[in-house]
Design a protein around this motif. Structure first.
Motif, PDB file in Angstrom:
ATOM      1  N   PHE A 282       1.052  -1.287  -0.090  1.00 12.87           N
ATOM      2  CA  PHE A 282      -0.023   0.052  -0.106  1.00 12.87           C
ATOM      3  C   PHE A 282       0.908   1.126   0.112  1.00 12.87           C
ATOM      4  O   PHE A 282       1.663   1.598   0.933  1.00 12.87           O
ATOM      5  CB  PHE A 282      -1.162   0.113   1.178  1.00 12.87           C
ATOM      6  CG  PHE A 282      -1.851  -1.238   1.309  1.00 12.87           C
ATOM      7  CD1 PHE A 282      -3.119  -0.819   0.764  1.00 12.87           C
ATOM      8  CD2 PHE A 282      -1.466  -2.393   1.731  1.00 12.87           C
ATOM      9  CE1 PHE A 282      -4.062  -1.867   0.968  1.00 12.87           C
ATOM     10  CE2 PHE A 282      -2.589  -3.362   1.697  1.00 12.87           C
ATOM     11  CZ  PHE A 282      -3.853  -3.224   1.248  1.00 12.87           C
ATOM     12  N   LEU A 283       0.727   1.966  -1.111  1.00  3.33           N
ATOM     13  CA  LEU A 283       1.614   3.109  -1.266  1.00  3.33           C
ATOM     14  C   LEU A 283       0.693   4.567  -0.647  1.00  3.33           C
ATOM     15  O   LEU A 283       0.023   5.099  -1.408  1.00  3.33           O
ATOM     16  CB  LEU A 283       1.988   3.636  -2.675  1.00  3.33           C
ATOM     17  CG  LEU A 283       2.773   2.298  -3.271  1.00  3.33           C
ATOM     18  CD1 LEU A 283       3.103   2.464  -4.645  1.00  3.33           C
ATOM     19  CD2 LEU A 283       4.091   2.019  -2.662  1.00  3.33           C
ATOM     20  N   ASN A 284       0.765   4.648   0.676  1.00 12.03           N
ATOM     21  CA  ASN A 284       0.083   5.566   1.199  1.00 12.03           C
ATOM     22  C   ASN A 284       0.663   7.047   1.546  1.00 12.03           C
ATOM     23  O   ASN A 284      -0.298   7.920   2.321  1.00 12.03           O
ATOM     24  CB  ASN A 284      -0.450   5.136   2.724  1.00 12.03           C
ATOM     25  CG  ASN A 284      -1.112   3.613   2.586  1.00 12.03           C
ATOM     26  OD1 ASN A 284      -1.821   3.438   1.687  1.00 12.03           O
ATOM     27  ND2 ASN A 284      -1.192   2.844   3.623  1.00 12.03           N
ATOM     28  N   ALA A 313      -1.723   7.669  -2.839  1.00 15.60           N
ATOM     29  CA  ALA A 313      -1.201   8.633  -2.728  1.00 15.60           C
ATOM     30  C   ALA A 313      -0.493   9.125  -4.315  1.00 15.60           C
ATOM     31  O   ALA A 313      -0.169   8.326  -5.035  1.00 15.60           O
ATOM     32  CB  ALA A 313      -0.200   8.926  -1.688  1.00 15.60           C
ATOM     33  N   PRO A 314      -0.476  10.686  -4.434  1.00 14.59           N
ATOM     34  CA  PRO A 314       0.157  11.116  -5.785  1.00 14.59           C
ATOM     35  C   PRO A 314       1.909  10.750  -5.763  1.00 14.59           C
ATOM     36  O   PRO A 314       2.366  10.930  -4.717  1.00 14.59           O
ATOM     37  CB  PRO A 314      -0.309  12.521  -5.751  1.00 14.59           C
ATOM     38  CG  PRO A 314      -0.196  12.943  -4.428  1.00 14.59           C
ATOM     39  CD  PRO A 314      -0.962  11.665  -3.531  1.00 14.59           C
ATOM     40  N   ALA A 341      -4.998   2.384  -8.567  1.00 10.81           N
ATOM     41  CA  ALA A 341      -4.676   3.733  -8.249  1.00 10.81           C
ATOM     42  C   ALA A 341      -5.916   4.360  -7.702  1.00 10.81           C
ATOM     43  O   ALA A 341      -6.835   4.386  -8.253  1.00 10.81           O
ATOM     44  CB  ALA A 341      -4.358   4.158  -9.756  1.00 10.81           C
ATOM     45  N   HIS A 342      -5.832   5.084  -6.677  1.00 10.92           N
ATOM     46  CA  HIS A 342      -6.739   5.863  -6.270  1.00 10.92           C
ATOM     47  C   HIS A 342      -6.274   7.226  -5.970  1.00 10.92           C
ATOM     48  O   HIS A 342      -6.741   8.123  -5.017  1.00 10.92           O
ATOM     49  CB  HIS A 342      -7.087   5.254  -4.569  1.00 10.92           C
ATOM     50  CG  HIS A 342      -7.483   3.922  -4.836  1.00 10.92           C
ATOM     51  ND1 HIS A 342      -8.981   3.551  -5.033  1.00 10.92           N
ATOM     52  CD2 HIS A 342      -6.934   2.849  -4.571  1.00 10.92           C
ATOM     53  CE1 HIS A 342      -8.854   2.068  -4.934  1.00 10.92           C
ATOM     54  NE2 HIS A 342      -7.987   1.572  -4.790  1.00 10.92           N
ATOM     55  N   ALA A 343      -5.450   7.744  -6.776  1.00 12.27           N
ATOM     56  CA  ALA A 343      -4.839   9.154  -6.841  1.00 12.27           C
ATOM     57  C   ALA A 343      -4.211   9.440  -7.994  1.00 12.27           C
ATOM     58  O   ALA A 343      -3.973   8.464  -8.877  1.00 12.27           O
ATOM     59  CB  ALA A 343      -3.672   9.133  -5.580  1.00 12.27           C
TER      60      ALA A 343
END
Length: 410
Positions: A282-284, A313-314, A341-343
């Motif tokens: 998870f890249l938070n 996160a971006p 992707a959520h950013a």
């Protein structure tokens, strides 16, 4: 009164978690926990050099030396701690139960990255109040020699439940080599290993695990990793020997800017074995990075390679690579890569390839003076090591030792 409230809360928690004792895992085949028992057998030694010759020989198969020269040692035999020692300043090694008695603050780390309600394996580990290793490096300390930990099953049809915690404090560095294996004569057992790892700001952790189970052993590791700002985690997983089934899918949470995680997997599926392995990252936080690389071979067993990268996160980067070789017509390979992707402004890629050794490659090497087995071994060696960096030298020796056997069995 406060103690009574605490006991009531503990009882309430245990009752809630016990409801998960029949909860099947999301992945992996069914294992009947009732077929295994918690053994009473244990050993205890003051020094690693005091171990008997059979155990010493077994330890070398998982990259563990009993010569007493390591920076630190931990040995668990069945479900009890047999030895722990530290030879370096700023390095703490003890059992988790000892650490919980010594440090009240450890409750903030215990069962925080792995949920005891995740499935029946974590629930059973919680209900057994499992012991394991506690390894902590003090802030700014750079441990120069690898720490060795060994988890050994010594009884037939044993259930080994382990709970480990590693804490690399701010600016500290640590390398851990963990070997998991069965004693000679143990053919059937179940290992449940819960591990929680914390890498603080600008900390660095290299964690290498080598499995050497018997062909009828079931293995269910459950791992959670938290990496803070500027932290770096390299995770090497090596499974070259037979096992009935392994199901592992560690989750890493990159919570600080610039945190990085590398996952490298090298595995061989022998006849009748099922290896269901993967990693989730998870890249938070911004500018976090991960690379997940797996290289697997089947010589008759089943391999399922999973990989998940979730960008929350971006300005994050993630790369996922699953490569498999089929060296026996009875073997199977399955690759399941996934990206989310959520950013905005994320860069994530994946590639997966499954195939066999090309005949023209073998024939070419044979024209250079190698026989067929030597050519196959060379190709397998190149396949397993390509693209995977940071493997400790002690593991490279073990990999080289198994490659010829793998080529001969194909």
């Amino acid at each position: 009164m406060a103690e009574n409230k605490s006991n009531a809360k503990d009882k309430e928690t245990a009752e809630r978690i016990s409801k998960s004792l029949d909860k099947e895992a999301m992945y992996g085949g069914h294992v009947d926990l009732k077929l295994y028992h918690i053994p009473d057998e244990s050993i205890e030694v003051k020094k690693m050099t005091d171990l008997d010759s059979i155990i010493k020989s077994s330890l070398t198969n998982v990259g563990i030396s009993a010569d007493g020269n390591a920076g630190g040692n931990f040995l668990m035999y069945n479900n009890k701690v047999s030895h722990r020692s530290s030879a370096q300043e700023g390095l703490e090694i003890m059992s988790v139960k000892e650490a919980r008695e010594k440090y009240d603050w450890l409750e903030d780390y215990w069962w925080k990255l792995v949920s005891p309600e995740a499935d029946k394996y974590t629930a059973r580990s919680y209900m057994e109040d499992s012991d394991g290793y506690f390894i902590r490096v003090l802030p700014g300390t750079k441990i120069t020699s690898p720490v060795q930990s060994c988890l050994m099953i010594g009884s037939e049809e044993a259930l080994q439940t382990v709970h480990n915690i590693i804490i690399v404090e701010e600016g500290a560095e640590l390398e851990v080599v963990t070997g998991c294996l069965t004693h000679d004569g143990v053919q059937r057992a179940l290992h449940i290993g819960v591990s929680e790892m914390y890498v603080k700001k600008n900390g660095k952790l290299t964690f290498s695990m080598i499995h050497d189970w018997d062909e009828s052993v079931e293995v269910r590791p459950r791992t959670g990793i938290r990496i803070e700002e500027g932290g770096l985690m390299t995770n090497n997983y090596v499974c070259l020997k037979p096992a009935k089934s392994i199901q592992t899918n560690p989750s890493a949470y990159l919570e600080g800017e610039g945190a990085t995680a590398y996952f490298n997997t090298i595995a061989v599926a022998h006849p009748d074995s099922v290896l269901d392995m993967g990693s989730r990252v998870f890249l938070n936080a911004s500018h976090t990075k991960t690379e997940i690389i797996s290289r697997t071979i089947t010589i008759g067993g089943e391999v399922i390679s999973r990989g998940d990268i979730i960008g929350n996160a971006p300005e994050v980067y993630g790369h996922l690579e699953c490569n498999g070789l089929v060296l026996n017509e009875n073997g199977s390979q399955k690759a399941i890569p996934a990206l989310e992707a959520h950013a905005m402004d994320v860069e994530m890629t994946h590639e997966a390839a499954i195939g066999r050794i090309a005949r023209d490659q073998v024939e070419y090497l044979m024209t250079r003076g190698l026989d067929e087995n030597e050519a196959t071994s060379l190709i397998v060696r190149g396949f397993l090591s390509a693209g995977i960096e940071g493997i400790p030298e002690i593991l490279k020796e073990d990999i080289d030792d198994i490659i010829k056997k793998t080529a001969d069995a194909s």
